[in-house]
Enzyme design. Structure first.
Site, PDB file in Angstrom:
ATOM      1  N   HIS A  74       0.900  -1.191   0.065  1.00 51.69           N
ATOM      2  CA  HIS A  74      -0.030   0.039  -0.007  1.00 51.69           C
ATOM      3  C   HIS A  74       0.954   1.092   0.104  1.00 51.69           C
ATOM      4  CE1 HIS A  74      -3.924   1.778   0.799  1.00 51.69           C
ATOM      5  NE2 HIS A  74      -3.356   2.971   1.135  1.00 51.69           N
ATOM      6  N   HIS A 116       1.236   4.905  -2.615  1.00 54.11           N
ATOM      7  CA  HIS A 116       0.815   5.770  -3.732  1.00 54.11           C
ATOM      8  C   HIS A 116       2.125   6.470  -4.560  1.00 54.11           C
ATOM      9  CE1 HIS A 116      -3.533   5.925  -2.287  1.00 54.11           C
ATOM     10  NE2 HIS A 116      -3.063   5.539  -1.126  1.00 54.11           N
ATOM     11  N   ASP A 127       1.940   8.856  -6.366  1.00 52.17           N
ATOM     12  CA  ASP A 127       2.016  10.599  -6.438  1.00 52.17           C
ATOM     13  C   ASP A 127       2.318  11.046  -5.079  1.00 52.17           C
ATOM     14  OD1 ASP A 127      -0.377   9.512  -5.236  1.00 52.17           O
ATOM     15  OD2 ASP A 127      -1.582  10.844  -6.714  1.00 52.17           O
ATOM     16  N   GLY A 141      -9.621   8.087  -1.819  1.00 52.97           N
ATOM     17  CA  GLY A 141     -10.116   9.370  -1.674  1.00 52.97           C
ATOM     18  C   GLY A 141     -11.009   9.454  -0.447  1.00 52.97           C
ATOM     19  N   HIS A 159      -9.831   1.344  -0.206  1.00 50.43           N
ATOM     20  CA  HIS A 159      -9.682   2.123   1.050  1.00 50.43           C
ATOM     21  C   HIS A 159     -10.940   2.122   1.834  1.00 50.43           C
ATOM     22  CE1 HIS A 159      -6.293   3.895  -1.189  1.00 50.43           C
ATOM     23  NE2 HIS A 159      -5.708   4.263  -0.213  1.00 50.43           N
ATOM     24  N   GLU A 204     -10.347   3.658   6.974  1.00 47.58           N
ATOM     25  CA  GLU A 204      -9.145   4.363   7.314  1.00 47.58           C
ATOM     26  C   GLU A 204      -9.839   5.593   8.308  1.00 47.58           C
ATOM     27  OE1 GLU A 204      -5.609   6.997   5.495  1.00 47.58           O
ATOM     28  OE2 GLU A 204      -7.259   6.524   4.330  1.00 47.58           O
ATOM     29  N   HIS A 244      -5.937   0.137   4.781  1.00 50.96           N
ATOM     30  CA  HIS A 244      -5.892   0.718   6.226  1.00 50.96           C
ATOM     31  C   HIS A 244      -7.173  -0.365   7.005  1.00 50.96           C
ATOM     32  CE1 HIS A 244      -3.844   4.218   5.083  1.00 50.96           C
ATOM     33  NE2 HIS A 244      -4.481   4.036   4.148  1.00 50.96           N
ATOM     34  N   ASP A 274       2.496   4.149   2.663  1.00 50.94           N
ATOM     35  CA  ASP A 274       1.101   4.967   2.172  1.00 50.94           C
ATOM     36  C   ASP A 274       1.653   6.113   1.397  1.00 50.94           C
ATOM     37  OD1 ASP A 274      -1.464   5.667   1.760  1.00 50.94           O
ATOM     38  OD2 ASP A 274      -1.733   6.524   3.848  1.00 50.94           O
ATOM     39  N   ASP A 275       2.181   7.151   1.944  1.00 45.98           N
ATOM     40  CA  ASP A 275       2.578   8.542   1.061  1.00 45.98           C
ATOM     41  C   ASP A 275       4.125   9.072   1.687  1.00 45.98           C
ATOM     42  OD1 ASP A 275       0.210   9.140  -0.707  1.00 45.98           O
ATOM     43  OD2 ASP A 275      -0.529   8.660   1.271  1.00 45.98           O
TER      44      ASP A 275
END
Length: 363
Positions: free
Chosen positions: A20, A22, A24, A189, A217, A220, A241, A299-300
């Site tokens: 998991h 992303h 971006d 999202g 998702h 979360e 999540h 995640d990010d």
């Protein structure tokens, strides 16, 4: 701490699987600055040191404040062919350097496009990079990275909850590029308690019909109702999540019995406000106790200024995570990956060998 001569490697230096993350949210800041300058797109700073405080953070924010970070830097890379291919390539390099041997990276093709996408994201002018070409470019970057860095990388295409009009194209792209890096569909999202838009349901129904794997998702920020919808309506095989499943004990027991995989992200869960900031109350502790099927993920990492080691250190320092649990979690992640069975067995064999475990006990 680096192990000394004769010591066994630390848990953080053994091979890992990440499910998991992303694309971006995993871009090198140097690359953002390069393309911002090249394309004449203004950024709040012109050095990495000065840019990071604008796009990264280390104290909890609301989900809305977190999402606002993307608005700052995505215009620099979205809509540019060289940028899209480069961020995918550099992502693979980044993960190889972190000791990840298999990764599934997710992204919205529409968020990186500027043509045949309505509305055009990030206040870009309309250009000529379509979502279809975005997927092709990401595939090329991932495959070049696999070749150069000796790591296996696959991708997951995201539908966006607030943009149902994109979802049917997302599943068509999943079909077109199935196993050409693309292995699954996701729904990302802001989580909505209301029933999922029909276009999302139709996309997931088509994915199931065509043998495309499904994650979503859910749980979360949202309630267990969102999780129920993900598994019952979208037929999700994994949950992104999923922390709030613990608020519904009967649902949690059902998912434990089904060995549903939870893609957990410890640092993210605190910084987005998804979980209580007190790590002693973190859902992963319960997942550990119950031998749940879960993984640890970043995640990010750009926005959280982290690597996969950050999340493992958090788990070890605050959640009572052991080396034995590290092995169990990564084997579970490999088993819950969206690879075809033959490649999955090969991945598991690598882990068992690296962990000093019996390779005959694969499934």
């Amino acid at each position: 701490m680096e192990p000394g001569a004769g010591q066994r490697p630390s848990v953080f230096e053994l091979p890992k699987v990440e499910l998991h993350v992303h694309l971006d949210g995993a871009i090198k800041p140097e690359t953002i600055l390069h393309f911002g300058k090249k394309r004449g797109i203004p950024l709040p700073a012109d050095t990495v040191e000065d840019l990071l405080p604008h796009i990264s953070y280390s104290e909890p924010l609301t989900l809305t404040q977190f999402l606002a970070k993307f608005d700052i830097y995505m215009p620099a890379v979205a809509g540019d062919r060289d940028a899209v291919r480069r961020i995918a390539y550099e992502f693979v390099e980044m993960k190889a350097n972190e000791g990840v041997i298999y990764v599934e990276v997710r992204y919205s093709p529409h968020f990186l496009a500027n043509c045949k996408v309505y509305p055009v994201p990030w206040n870009q002018n309309e250009g000529n990079l379509t979502p279809d070409e975005v997927v092709n470019l990401v595939n090329q970057g991932l495959q070049d990275g696999e070749r150069d860095f000796n790591i296996k990388a696959r991708s997951i295409l995201c539908c966006m909850r607030h943009m149902p009009s994109w979802s049917l194209e997302v599943v068509e792209l999943c079909k077109k590029y199935h196993n050409n890096t693309v292995v699954a569909i996701d729904l990302a999202g802001d989580e909505l308690v209301a029933e999922t838009f029909p276009e999302h349901r139709q996309a997931y129904e088509e994915a199931e019909r065509c043998g495309i794997h499904r994650t979503a998702h859910a749980g979360e920020i949202g309630s267990p109702l969102v999780i129920k919808e993900a598994i019952n309506v979208l037929k999700a095989e994994r949950l992104g999540h999923g922390y709030h499943v613990l608020e519904d004990p009967s649902l949690y027991k059902e998912l434990l019995d089904r060995k549903m995989h939870f893609e957990t992200c410890p640092r993210s869960s605190i910084l987005t406000g998804a979980c209580d900031p007190d790590y002693k109350k973190h859902p992963v502790i319960q997942f550990m106790k119950d031998k749940a099927n879960y993984s640890l993920n970043t995640d990010d990492p750009l926005i959280f200024n982290s690597t996969i080691e950050t999340d493992y250190k958090i788990a070890k320092q605050f959640l009572g995570f052991t080396e034995e649990e590290f092995k169990r979690v990564n084997i579970n992640a490999a088993q819950s990956s969206f690879l075809p069975n033959k490649e999955k067995r090969e991945l598991l064999s690598k882990l068992y060998e690296a962990y000093g475990m019996d390779p005959d006990n694969l499934f």
